[in-house]
Scaffold this active site. Structure first.
Site, PDB file in Angstrom:
ATOM      1  N   CYS A 115       0.818  -1.220   0.000  1.00 22.18           N
ATOM      2  CA  CYS A 115       0.000   0.000   0.000  1.00 22.18           C
ATOM      3  C   CYS A 115       0.850   1.269   0.000  1.00 22.18           C
ATOM      4  CB  CYS A 115      -0.949   0.002   1.194  1.00 22.18           C
ATOM      5  SG  CYS A 115      -2.042  -1.417   1.207  1.00 22.18           S
ATOM      6  N   HIS A 256      -3.370   6.995   3.286  1.00 23.93           N
ATOM      7  CA  HIS A 256      -3.777   5.719   2.691  1.00 23.93           C
ATOM      8  C   HIS A 256      -5.160   5.352   3.241  1.00 23.93           C
ATOM      9  CE1 HIS A 256      -3.939   1.683   1.358  1.00 23.93           C
ATOM     10  NE2 HIS A 256      -3.772   1.159   2.553  1.00 23.93           N
ATOM     11  N   ASN A 286     -10.130  -0.277   0.211  1.00 25.58           N
ATOM     12  CA  ASN A 286      -8.668  -0.163   0.180  1.00 25.58           C
ATOM     13  C   ASN A 286      -8.157  -0.663  -1.172  1.00 25.58           C
ATOM     14  OD1 ASN A 286      -5.920  -0.457   0.523  1.00 25.58           O
ATOM     15  ND2 ASN A 286      -6.048  -1.498   2.491  1.00 25.58           N
TER      16      ASN A 286
END
Ligand code: UT7
Length: 330
Positions: A115, A256, A286
């Site tokens: 990520c 994020h 996500n």
């Protein structure tokens, strides 16, 4: 002294057409819309079509960024694709993007920092531009992360979605560099907290992998949650300190997008009002390396970014990896 500065001249993003809602997930695993909303903030996510690859998603985002930057693909001399869902184990996904865009002059590679991939790729491209190695770079975070998701595991399948975000970075005068400070870090002692155990050189693909279902991702959610908040707060604070900018001066924190509770905890601990913390995870979940560039593009096209705004991007992901970059929007 820097030979060149770096600026952003275009942004783009793409999310697949297929919407998977929490109500759809209720029919697949033992979960509820109420639980997912309350524990994650996610309402729906996008899922790529079977034939769509990560490079397809990347190209759709890249084309929009190139149009905004008024740049032709064959003017690019660098393409970096941050992804943990490559088209193939090799060659790298950026080469597939090059072929599809006909960006014949570009050097191409992929970067895997889960990520945090986009933040890492942004930094690497910036360094190559500042050194004069490249002048015009396409940096993409692109994920068909649905390929790693076990759709029978309620602990993880409600969290993720597919998508891509892209920026065009270009050389400018050193005094116009948009990146004021940055920080990156990793902790390889915690590789097992969030991982896909099968399918690599440790456990090569084969019938055993499929039988054990170890080609799917697993996560120690509670542990990752705590580490994510701490790492993002520490990284963001370190970058702000380096630039001598206070959190009150920030127009936007762009974190994020993993979980609304993580994002809000990070904002609170940094002393940033909710209204200055950008969030879109309710729509996309996500999307791993794609979350931050998708946010940037939405903000840019929504005219939520004004020239001179301080914008702090901060990421956290498997590895563990984390990083942050403070921008002054051009
Ligand atoms: O991008 C990389 C970074 N990733 C992250 O940052 C993700 C970090 N972790 C998280 O976001 C959260 O830990 C989760 C959303 C994954 C889980 O939320 P939580 O509040 O930490 O829940 P939990 O794991 O402590 O589970 C609480 C309960 C458990 O039941 P019991 O043991 O209390 O009976 C779980 O089995 O919730 C249950 N549960 C669910 N219930 C309904 C877990 N997943 C679900 C679900 N639907 N989808």
């Amino acid at each position: 002294m820097r030979r060149f500065g770096v600026t952003v001249t275009g942004t783009g993003s793409y999310t697949p057409e297929r919407v998977l809602t929490n109500h759809d997930l209720e029919k697949m695993v033992d979960t509820s819309d109420e639980w997912i909303r309350a524990r994650t903030g996610i309402l729906e996510r996008r899922i790529a079509a079977p034939e769509q690859t990560s490079s397809d998603l990347a190209c759709r985002a890249a084309e929009k960024a190139l149009t905004m930057a008024e740049t032709k693909a064959d003017d690019l001399d660098l393409i970096i694709v941050a992804t943990l869902s490559p088209d193939r184990p090799f060659p790298n996904t950026a080469c597939f993007v090059q072929r599809k865009l006909q960006a014949d002059q570009a050097a191409c590679f992929s970067l895997e920092a889960a990520c945090s991939g986009f933040i890492y790729a942004f930094q690497v491209a910036g360094g190559l531009i500042r050194d004069g190695v490249c002048r015009k770079a396409l940096v993409v975070g692109a994920e068909k992360i649905s390929m790693h998701v076990d759709w029978t595991d309620r602990n993880t399948c409600v969290l993720f979605g597919d998508g891509a975000g892209a920026v065009i970075l270009e050389a400018t005068e050193p005094e116009n560099d948009i990146a004021l400070a940055a920080e990156m870090g990793s902790d390889g002692t915690l590789t097992d907290l969030l991982t896909v155990r099968g399918g690599g050189s440790e456990n090569p693909p084969g019938p055993e992998i499929l039988k054990q279902r170890s080609h799917y991702l697993t996560m120690e959610g509670r542990e990752v949650f705590k580490l994510a908040v701490n790492a993002m707060v520490n990284s963001a604070s370190s970058t702000l300190n380096k630039a001598n900018i206070s959190s009150e001066q920030l127009k936007w924190l762009v974190p994020h997008q993993a979980n609304i509770r993580i994002v809000q905890a990070v904002g609170k601990r940094l002393g940033i009002a909710n209204g200055n913390v950008y969030m879109n995870l309710h729509k996309y979940g996500n999307t791993s390396a794609a979350t931050i560039p998708i946010c940037l593009d939405e903000m840019n096209r929504g005219e939520q970014l004004q020239s001179g705004d301080y914008v702090l991007m901060v990421s956290f992901g498997a590895g563990l990896t984390w990083g942050s970059v403070l921008l002054q929007w051009p």
